[in-house]
Scaffold this motif. Structure first.
Motif, short mmCIF file in Angstrom:
data_model
loop_
_atom_site.label_atom_id
_atom_site.label_comp_id
_atom_site.label_asym_id
_atom_site.label_seq_id
_atom_site.Cartn_x
_atom_site.Cartn_y
_atom_site.Cartn_z
N CYS A 59 0.86 -1.18 0.00
CA CYS A 59 0.00 0.00 0.00
C CYS A 59 0.90 1.24 0.00
O CYS A 59 1.86 1.30 0.78
CB CYS A 59 -0.89 -0.01 1.24
SG CYS A 59 -1.83 1.51 1.48
N CYS A 62 0.29 3.02 3.77
CA CYS A 62 0.67 2.39 5.05
C CYS A 62 1.72 1.29 4.88
O CYS A 62 2.26 0.81 5.86
CB CYS A 62 -0.56 1.83 5.75
SG CYS A 62 -1.23 0.33 4.99
N CYS A 71 -4.80 0.32 0.36
CA CYS A 71 -5.38 -0.92 0.87
C CYS A 71 -6.78 -0.67 1.46
O CYS A 71 -7.18 0.48 1.66
CB CYS A 71 -4.47 -1.53 1.93
SG CYS A 71 -4.44 -0.62 3.48
N CYS A 74 -6.82 1.53 4.66
CA CYS A 74 -6.59 2.96 4.39
C CYS A 74 -7.81 3.59 3.71
O CYS A 74 -8.07 4.78 3.89
CB CYS A 74 -5.35 3.15 3.52
SG CYS A 74 -3.81 2.92 4.42
ZN LIG Z 1 -2.84 1.02 3.50
#
Ligand SMILES: [Zn+2]
Length: 205
Positions: A59, A62, A71, A74
């Motif tokens: 991602c 993150c 992702c 998120c």
């Molecule tokens: Zn993420």
């Protein structure tokens, strides 16, 4: 005796031995199991490995592993963006997430500080964490590093970097054995560790 194995079997055993915790005897057992199993099972296994390698990425926010970027965590508007659980790598984030109960988001460092191995802050996603703290309204960091010397050093580094910025910092600890790994902790141990985290620095809430 290794030389007694037909070449194709020996090649498979050699590859299996590259996997963590798999020694020669275990590799042989797995290879013979596959040999006796239906062909379809081996095809599906090999395809699953390649599919996983092709589809998974990090991602961009993150750095957890995901098939879609950003992702699902998120992208989820119901997750609390003020609280970040900082972990060493993706299996740790997955372990905390599987334990349930955490409604914040994650930040995966992709490693931990290790003077002996020459891993410095520049090798981790610290600059990206700076960026998130500055732009996403982050108020609290939960440090969920592994209980190891390098994990402790990383937690100390993150604490010293963000405590002066007024962030609330806590470290999960309760119930996690030294020298252990978050990835292999059972759900109950992780739940206790999260709920029993102790403040290191920051405002009282
Ligand atoms: Zn993420």
């Amino acid at each position: 005796m290794a030389g007694a194995f037909p070449p194709s079997l020996e090649i498979l055993v050699t590859h299996l031995m590259k996997l963590p915790t798999i020694g020669r005897r275990s590799a042989e057992r797995l290879a013979f199991h596959l040999l006796k199993s239906p062909r379809e099972q081996s095809v599906e296994l090999s395809e699953a490995v390649v599919r996983m390698k092709d589809r998974l990425r990090r991602c961009s926010r993150c750095f957890n592993i995901t098939e879609d970027d950003p992702c699902a965590i998120c992208r989820d508007p119901s997750r609390d963006s003020k609280i970040l659980c900082v972990v060493e790598d993706a299996p740790d984030a997955l372990a905390v997430e599987s334990a349930g109960g955490f409604r914040g988001r994650y930040h995966v460092l992709e490693g931990c500080l290790s003077p002996l191995k020459g891993v410095t802050a520049g090798d981790l996603h610290i600059a990206e964490l700076d960026e998130r703290v500055a732009s996403e309204g982050v108020e609290e960091l939960i440090l969920a590093m592994n209980p190891s010397v390098d994990g402790e050093a990383t937690a100390l580094f993150v604490t010293q970097r963000y405590a002066p910025k007024g962030l609330r910092l806590s470290r999960i600890a309760l119930g996690l054995p030294m020298g252990g790994s978050l990835e292999y902790a059972d759900e109950q141990t992780l739940q206790h560790a999260l709920s029993g985290r102790t403040p290191i620095s920051g405002r009282e809430s």
